[in-house]
Motif scaffolding. Structure first.
Motif, PDB file in Angstrom:
ATOM      1  N   ILE A  60       0.888  -1.528   0.197  1.00  0.00           N
ATOM      2  CA  ILE A  60      -0.282   0.283   0.365  1.00  0.00           C
ATOM      3  C   ILE A  60       0.884   1.516  -0.009  1.00  0.00           C
ATOM      4  O   ILE A  60       1.407   1.582   1.118  1.00  0.00           O
ATOM      5  CB  ILE A  60      -0.285   0.473   1.563  1.00  0.00           C
ATOM      6  N   GLY A  61       1.150   1.861  -0.685  1.00  0.00           N
ATOM      7  CA  GLY A  61       1.208   3.212  -0.766  1.00  0.00           C
ATOM      8  C   GLY A  61       0.942   4.712  -0.036  1.00  0.00           C
ATOM      9  O   GLY A  61      -0.277   4.336   0.456  1.00  0.00           O
ATOM     10  N   HIS A  62       1.470   4.964   1.078  1.00  0.00           N
ATOM     11  CA  HIS A  62       1.298   5.730   1.847  1.00  0.00           C
ATOM     12  C   HIS A  62       0.058   7.242   1.781  1.00  0.00           C
ATOM     13  O   HIS A  62      -0.449   7.745   2.526  1.00  0.00           O
ATOM     14  CB  HIS A  62       2.604   6.727   2.333  1.00  0.00           C
ATOM     15  N   PHE A  63       0.571   7.551   0.184  1.00  0.00           N
ATOM     16  CA  PHE A  63      -0.737   8.356  -0.388  1.00  0.00           C
ATOM     17  C   PHE A  63      -1.996   7.294  -0.664  1.00  0.00           C
ATOM     18  O   PHE A  63      -2.805   8.850  -0.251  1.00  0.00           O
ATOM     19  CB  PHE A  63      -0.115   8.930  -1.839  1.00  0.00           C
ATOM     20  N   HIS A  64      -2.053   6.525   0.130  1.00  0.00           N
ATOM     21  CA  HIS A  64      -3.321   6.112   0.082  1.00  0.00           C
ATOM     22  C   HIS A  64      -4.568   5.610   1.060  1.00  0.00           C
ATOM     23  O   HIS A  64      -5.682   5.365   1.568  1.00  0.00           O
ATOM     24  CB  HIS A  64      -3.425   4.925  -0.792  1.00  0.00           C
ATOM     25  N   PHE A  65      -3.518   5.840   2.127  1.00  0.00           N
ATOM     26  CA  PHE A  65      -3.516   6.145   3.643  1.00  0.00           C
ATOM     27  C   PHE A  65      -5.264   7.108   3.253  1.00  0.00           C
ATOM     28  O   PHE A  65      -4.738   8.082   3.839  1.00  0.00           O
ATOM     29  CB  PHE A  65      -3.043   6.139   4.665  1.00  0.00           C
TER      30      PHE A  65
END
Length: 276
Positions: A60-65
């Protein structure tokens, strides 16, 4: 054995707004920017969906949280548990631990430690930390990055999260720098080996050189205007998996045009025969 994984970057147009971090050099602080995107699927629903589709892991890319509060991270951790697949890695795209600007560097180190805590609460095995934005020829920058990774790796061990890095961004755009980092850890720091990030005539030799230290392969192809992969080039990269007896995650990366699931499944059919 190697197993099929997916990076959420392959669904970046489907998972809602992208939340980016930037360094404001004038204000000397981090700022946050949101890029609007439709939410066709909630991130928390993705593990169960992928399990049904035969995937063994997710990155998971951190920008998707959508949130990093404790309640949401506990919900996400439970989603992986219910799905029975591995939360392999948080892909932290922000941070320049090689920077000569000590204020920036220390701020980024603090920020990365916060994301290591997020990884621990969400149940992620790894967090990918970018080694740096500095030029690959900058030896002082490489030394700063190694010092920072040693510190972050120790912090990660205290939270049961493994800190890894990748052949990603300028500093590690050459295999020699990736190997210098690995050697500073006596071979105990792992990597992501991304097919798309080395360039030039030495690309395949460099991919092979770092593969023994890889815990994830980002199986990224070159795509044309219709989202069709360059099969000859992609196959040459995939052949390295068998040649190197690779056993680990093979994460599909589709960033071409059109429907993202169609693109993912297109490259999946090419990759699956290479899983050992």
């Amino acid at each position: 054995m190697s197993y099929l994984s997916l990076s959420t970057w392959s669904l970046h147009r489907n998972l809602g707004p992208l939340r980016w971090t930037q360094w404001d050099a004038e204000a000397r602080k981090h700022v946050f920017v949101e890029t609007p995107q439709p939410e066709l699927m909630k991130l928390v629903d993705l593990p169960v969906f992928l399990a049904k589709e035969g995937f063994g892991a997710l990155e998971i890319g951190h920008f998707h949280f959508p949130s990093t509060d404790d309640a949401y991270l506990a919900e996400l951790k439970d989603a992986f548990k219910r799905a029975g697949i591995s939360f392999d890695t948080i892909l932290l795209d922000y941070g320049d631990i090689s920077s000569s600007d000590e204020t920036r560097r220390q701020a980024d180190l603090a920020y990365i430690r916060e994301w290591i805590d997020v990884a621990a609460k969400a149940g992620a095995k790894n967090i990918r930390v970018v080694a740096g934005e500095s030029e690959p020829s900058d030896e002082a920058a490489l030394a700063r990055a190694i010092d920072a990774l040693l510190e972050l790796h120790e912090y990660g061990q205290s939270t049961n999260v493994r800190v890894i890095t990748e052949n990603f961004k300028p500093l590690t755009s050459k295999a020699v720098n990736c190997l210098a980092i690995v050697n500073a850890f006596d071979g105990k720091l792992n990597l992501i080996d991304d097919f798309g990030n080395f360039k030039g005539e030495s690309k395949y030799e460099e991919l092979a050189a770092i593969m023994p230290y890889a815990v994830s392969i980002h199986a990224k192809a070159h795509y044309d205007e219709n989202g069709m992969p360059d099969l000859e080039e992609y196959t040459r990269c995939l052949d390295l998996l068998k040649q190197g007896n690779y056993a680990g995650a093979v994460s599909l990366i589709y960033d071409g045009p059109g429907d993202m699931w169609e693109g993912i499944n297109r490259v999946r059919r090419i990759v699956e025969p290479y899983l050992q």
